[in-house]
Design an enzyme around this catalytic site. Structure first.
Site, PDB file in Angstrom:
ATOM      1  N   CYS A   1       0.828  -1.210   0.000  1.00 50.58           N
ATOM      2  CA  CYS A   1       0.000   0.000   0.000  1.00 50.58           C
ATOM      3  C   CYS A   1       0.860   1.257   0.000  1.00 50.58           C
ATOM      4  O   CYS A   1       1.293   1.727   1.058  1.00 50.58           O
ATOM      5  CB  CYS A   1      -0.935  -0.004   1.200  1.00 50.58           C
ATOM      6  SG  CYS A   1      -1.992   1.445   1.295  1.00 50.58           S
TER       7      CYS A   1
ATOM      8  N   CYS B   1      -0.509   4.103   2.045  1.00 49.58           N
ATOM      9  CA  CYS B   1      -0.327   4.006   3.497  1.00 49.58           C
ATOM     10  C   CYS B   1       1.119   4.287   3.897  1.00 49.58           C
ATOM     11  O   CYS B   1       1.377   4.954   4.900  1.00 49.58           O
ATOM     12  CB  CYS B   1      -0.681   2.609   3.994  1.00 49.58           C
ATOM     13  SG  CYS B   1      -2.126   1.868   3.244  1.00 49.58           S
ATOM     14  N   ASP B   2       2.072   3.765   3.147  1.00 49.75           N
ATOM     15  CA  ASP B   2       3.456   3.720   3.619  1.00 49.75           C
ATOM     16  C   ASP B   2       4.440   4.555   2.808  1.00 49.75           C
ATOM     17  O   ASP B   2       5.609   4.698   3.206  1.00 49.75           O
ATOM     18  CB  ASP B   2       3.950   2.260   3.631  1.00 49.75           C
ATOM     19  CG  ASP B   2       3.072   1.378   4.515  1.00 49.75           C
ATOM     20  OD1 ASP B   2       2.593   1.881   5.542  1.00 49.75           O
ATOM     21  OD2 ASP B   2       2.857   0.213   4.166  1.00 49.75           O
TER      22      ASP B   2
END
Ligand code: NDP
Length: 311
Positions: A135, A138-139
């Site tokens: 992701c 997300c990261d």
């Protein structure tokens, strides 16, 4: 023991669209949100191709809007996870939840979606969340001014790679063939980005690093040459596998595990069990097509419940 008329399993566009239709048809649906509330849409960046949003919308805002719309008409959303299904043909559908609760439903809509596919090599497992991620949204921000790699050649890989150029000093896209699967518009955007470098015909043999990712060992599958590529993170964008493991013994699925539906409907082989969205769609897998399937499932479930109560 909870007794329900209609339970919807999954909280992506398929689940919430089914809930909007079912709630408006006074079916008082219970929606179980599952382990990733909001589904895969919450992990994308901008959605530019959902009709009605000419400037685009974030995946998160889109799915939260769907949830609000479903709740406005009376959908109840619960966040418990299902640990076991007992499905029947035309009878009561039973779900066991991790809390120990059991739910009996007259009709069930499976909208469980799909999960990221991983390479399945030990170093990937060992370094998961230590530089290995599925992701970028997300990261990605953790990897400022360092090189990162994206694995895959589809639209997800192009989208992740383009997004990561906001942070990383360089983004390598490692693809096993010398031709992309991605749609032309996404591929061209990535190819035009000076921070993105394609590494063609290459397979990852190992993700390198002890406690955090330091690079990749890749093998060119044309020349056989093995080399190392230094990077601080690896974003896996290898497509998805359908989340059907808990119930596929009861219904028909294809070789890849996708639910097989009766032609042009949302019906599985079991009366009273319907499916919608990515768990039943190996072909299109779009937010809008999932929403369309959710609509069909709610209408099929409504008709099923109506005839069941009539008899
Ligand atoms: P895809 O299945 O389209 O692509 C997966 C990619 O991963 C392929 O390039 C495939 O290689 C590669 N791959 C799969 N398994 C392996 C493996 N074991 N080792 C190495 N490489 C592997 O999945 P996506 O998630 O990219 O896209 C799914 C759907 O979602 C598509 O319909 C896409 O259009 C859509 N989507 C749309 C977006 C948008 O429009 N904004 C954004 C993201 C997704 P190969 O090509 O050789 O098979």
């Amino acid at each position: 023991m909870m007794q329900e008329k209609l339970v919807i399993v999954g909280s992506g566009p398929a689940g919430y669209t089914a809930a909007i239709y079912a709630a408006r048809a006074n079916l008082n649906p219970l929606l179980l949100a599952g382990p990733v509330p909001g589904g895969l849409l919450t992990q994308t960046t901008h959605v530019e191709n959902f009709p009605g949003f000419p400037e685009g919308i974030t995946g998160y805002d889109l799915v939260m809007g769907m949830q609000q719309q479903a709740e406005r008409f009376g959908t109840r959303v619960e966040y418990d996870e299902i640990v076991e299904f007992q499905l029947t043909d035309g009878g009561i559908q039973t779900l066991k939840l991790s809390s120990g609760e059991t739910i009996e439903a007259e009709a069930l809509i499976l909208a469980t979606g799909a999960s990221p596919r991983y390479l399945g090599i030990p170093s990937e497992e060992r370094l998961r969340n230590k530089g290995v991620s599925a992701c970028a949204t997300c990261d990605g921000a953790f990897y400022k001014d360092v090189p990162v790699a994206v694995l895959g050649g589809g639209d997800s890989a192009m989208e992740e790679a383009t997004f990561l150029t906001h942070f990383a000093s360089k983004v390598y896209v490692v693809h096993r063939r010398d031709e992309l699967r991605a749609s032309p518009i996404m591929a061209e955007r990535a190819k035009a980005n000076p921070k993105i470098e394609f590494v063609w015909s290459s397979e990852v043999e190992e993700i390198l690093g002890e406690n955090k990712v330091t690079g990749l060992r890749i093998r060119n599958n044309k020349s056989g040459e093995v080399s190392e590529l230094a990077c601080n993170a690896v974003f896996v964008a290898l497509g998805h596998v359908p989340n059907t493991g808990l119930f596929k013994e009861f219904i028909d699925t294809d070789a890849a595990g996708y639910v097989i539906l009766k032609e042009n409907t949302s019906m599985t082989k079991l009366a009273g069990v319907f499916a919608a969205g990515d768990c039943a769609d190996p072909r299109y897998r779009q937010a809008i097509s999932a929403a369309g399937m959710g609509c069909k499932a709610a209408i099929d479930a409504e008709r099923y419940l109506e005839s069941r109560h009539r008899h």
